[in-house]
Write a protein that holds these residues in place. Structure first.
Motif, PDB file in Angstrom:
ATOM      1  N   LEU A  82       0.796  -1.232   0.000  1.00 37.77           N
ATOM      2  CA  LEU A  82       0.000   0.000   0.000  1.00 37.77           C
ATOM      3  C   LEU A  82       0.828   1.282   0.000  1.00 37.77           C
ATOM      4  O   LEU A  82       0.545   2.192  -0.803  1.00 37.77           O
ATOM      5  CB  LEU A  82      -0.963   0.009   1.193  1.00 37.77           C
ATOM      6  CG  LEU A  82      -2.333  -0.608   0.946  1.00 37.77           C
ATOM      7  CD1 LEU A  82      -3.125  -0.645   2.239  1.00 37.77           C
ATOM      8  CD2 LEU A  82      -3.097   0.183  -0.107  1.00 37.77           C
ATOM      9  N   PRO A  83       1.822   1.460   0.859  1.00 36.26           N
ATOM     10  CA  PRO A  83       2.558   2.730   0.847  1.00 36.26           C
ATOM     11  C   PRO A  83       3.188   3.039  -0.507  1.00 36.26           C
ATOM     12  O   PRO A  83       3.118   4.173  -1.001  1.00 36.26           O
ATOM     13  CB  PRO A  83       3.606   2.538   1.944  1.00 36.26           C
ATOM     14  CG  PRO A  83       2.987   1.545   2.882  1.00 36.26           C
ATOM     15  CD  PRO A  83       2.246   0.594   1.987  1.00 36.26           C
ATOM     16  N   ALA A  84       3.801   2.028  -1.126  1.00 40.01           N
ATOM     17  CA  ALA A  84       4.426   2.250  -2.434  1.00 40.01           C
ATOM     18  C   ALA A  84       3.373   2.537  -3.500  1.00 40.01           C
ATOM     19  O   ALA A  84       3.566   3.391  -4.369  1.00 40.01           O
ATOM     20  CB  ALA A  84       5.264   1.035  -2.822  1.00 40.01           C
ATOM     21  N   ARG A  85       2.256   1.830  -3.450  1.00 40.96           N
ATOM     22  CA  ARG A  85       1.171   2.083  -4.402  1.00 40.96           C
ATOM     23  C   ARG A  85       0.663   3.521  -4.274  1.00 40.96           C
ATOM     24  O   ARG A  85       0.474   4.215  -5.274  1.00 40.96           O
ATOM     25  CB  ARG A  85       0.006   1.125  -4.154  1.00 40.96           C
ATOM     26  CG  ARG A  85       0.211  -0.294  -4.611  1.00 40.96           C
ATOM     27  CD  ARG A  85      -1.104  -1.055  -4.488  1.00 40.96           C
ATOM     28  NE  ARG A  85      -0.970  -2.456  -4.842  1.00 40.96           N
ATOM     29  CZ  ARG A  85      -1.998  -3.277  -5.001  1.00 40.96           C
ATOM     30  NH1 ARG A  85      -3.231  -2.833  -4.805  1.00 40.96           N
ATOM     31  NH2 ARG A  85      -1.809  -4.543  -5.334  1.00 40.96           N
ATOM     32  N   ALA A  86       0.405   3.938  -3.029  1.00 43.61           N
ATOM     33  CA  ALA A  86      -0.144   5.274  -2.804  1.00 43.61           C
ATOM     34  C   ALA A  86       0.825   6.346  -3.311  1.00 43.61           C
ATOM     35  O   ALA A  86       0.406   7.341  -3.923  1.00 43.61           O
ATOM     36  CB  ALA A  86      -0.444   5.479  -1.322  1.00 43.61           C
TER      37      ALA A  86
END
Length: 415
Positions: free
Chosen positions: A267-271
């Motif tokens: 999630l952090p990298a996607r966001a």
């Protein structure tokens, strides 16, 4: 003369499911054990583990995984004690499942005006709370646009409102460092395709209150197997209300959870990548005097999976022509000012089931020019630049030439 450049990418292309999720899903399918509860014991923990991990990711005490984001909103209203006929406040820029969740709870939507930045107007919130007698605000962080949460929560406290956050498009967002989804008494998230997490369909209700968590677990459809929940207030809280709470069969399946669990780590990298895509396209759109893209800086850390902008100074028939030109070059643009509902896009004037809402003139004015472009996570920088260029050139062509509507175009009906 050469043909203008055309985008050849499918903007509805989702990100593939991680291999670990695929492997676990295949394992479950081979076993046939797709239900989240194991009758012979807690031998199917995919959903329970996901609930615990999702609650920890957000920093809330409890999570209940259900079959849709709309189902999570409905569940939130029920555990907050919303009764049939109760007024529930909701901001005017949102999608149909949000007022739908209010009607699902047999309550009555009361729509609050939005401003030119697409977010709720705290002063109209105060007015509508006073005039309606509402005690609940369903605050939709639509498309990840964050209102001034200090002002909204101050108005809610002043008016005695409980807040439910619709976070379908705002996973990983923060206001002054505080995670969106932790401001209200409850918050709902979505795992429908094109959201930050993708199980095709799915939702999460997160909250901190033990009594509400117990009711949510029972409402979701745990039968008497609620002991298998790892994100739970404990057996005493559940057994205290077990015979008072109906089963609404809103459960998430083990298959959906298996696909979702590996995505949490990404999630952090996607966001971060989605925000970079948003900012690059938005910068290109801002180069046109006929478009306005709201600024999203200041005290917020937004989280975008799409790009929104407003068309300035064009009548509906020219907006229709602009949409046709952009689509012909491979960029489908959603428009909230259309005369009828199209695809996923609708506006308060389409919600006849919500009853008479009065003029809502500012909301209608904003939505009349509001456009939306889906942005798959796999877009390259060059593709982002091309999308912005196609939109710019299409709107500037219409504004320059004074083009008439394309054949078959329907002008927007008056609000």
């Amino acid at each position: 003369m050469s043909e203008p450049a055309r985008l050849t990418r499918d903007l509805t292309e989702p990100t593939p499911i991680p291999e670990a999720g695929i492997a676990r899903a295949v394992e479950l399918m081979r076993s046939g054990r797709l239900f989240r509860y194991g009758e012979m014991g807690a031998d199917q923990l995919d959903v329970s583990l996901l609930e615990r991990e999702f609650a920890a990711f957000l920093g809330r005490r409890f999570c209940v995984a259900v079959n849709s984001g709309g189902g999570a909103l409905f569940l939130a209203l029920k555990v907050l004690g919303v009764q049939p006929g109760d007024p529930v406040l909701v901001n005017g820029f949102t999608l149909a499942p949000v007022p739908g969740a209010i009607l699902h709870a047999a309550a009555r939507p009361v729509i609050v005006e939005i401003g030119p930045d697409y977010v709720i107007d705290p002063e109209d919130l105060r007015r509508k709370a006073a005039s309606s007698g509402a005690r609940v605000l369903l605050l939709s962080h639509m498309r990840g646009h964050l209102a001034d949460m200090d002002a909204v929560m101050a108005a809610a406290a002043e008016c005695g409102l409980q807040v439910v956050e619709d976070c379908a498009h705002s996973l990983c967002a923060r206001w002054k460092g505080r995670t969106i989804g932790t401001f209200g008494a409850a918050a709902a998230f979505s795992a429908q395709t094109y959201k930050h997490l993708n199980a095709g369909e799915g939702g999460f209700l997160v909250l901190d209150d033990e009594d509400m968590a117990a009711k949510a677990i029972l409402h979701s459809g745990s039968y008497m197997l609620h002991g298998q929940h790892l994100s739970s207030p404990g057996p005493a809280a559940l057994e205290a209300v077990a015979e008072d709470i109906p089963n609404f069969s809103l459960r998430m399946s083990a298959l959906a959870a298996a696909m979702l669990r590996p995505q949490l780590a990404e999630l952090p990298a996607r966001a971060a990548r989605w925000n970079a895509i948003h900012d690059r396209i938005a910068a290109g759109l801002r180069r046109s005097q006929h478009l306005k893209v709201p600024e999203r800086g200041g005290p917020q850390d937004f989280s975008a999976t799409s790009v929104q902008f407003s068309v300035l100074g064009l009548p509906p028939e020219r907006v229709e022509t602009f949409l046709s030109l952009a689509k012909a070059r491979g960029v489908p643009v959603k428009w909230f000012g259309a005369g009828s509902q199209v695809g996923f896009t609708s506006a308060p004037r389409h919600w006849r089931y919500a009853g008479d809402q009065g003029a809502l003139s500012r909301t209608h004015d904003v939505l009349a020019g509001l456009c939306d472009i889906r942005t798959p996570l796999s877009l390259t920088d060059d593709e982002c630049d091309l999308i912005a260029a196609i939109v710019r050139e299409s709107i500037e062509t219409v504004a320059r030439d004074g083009a008439t509507p394309t054949s078959g175009a329907k002008p927007r009906q008056p609000a």
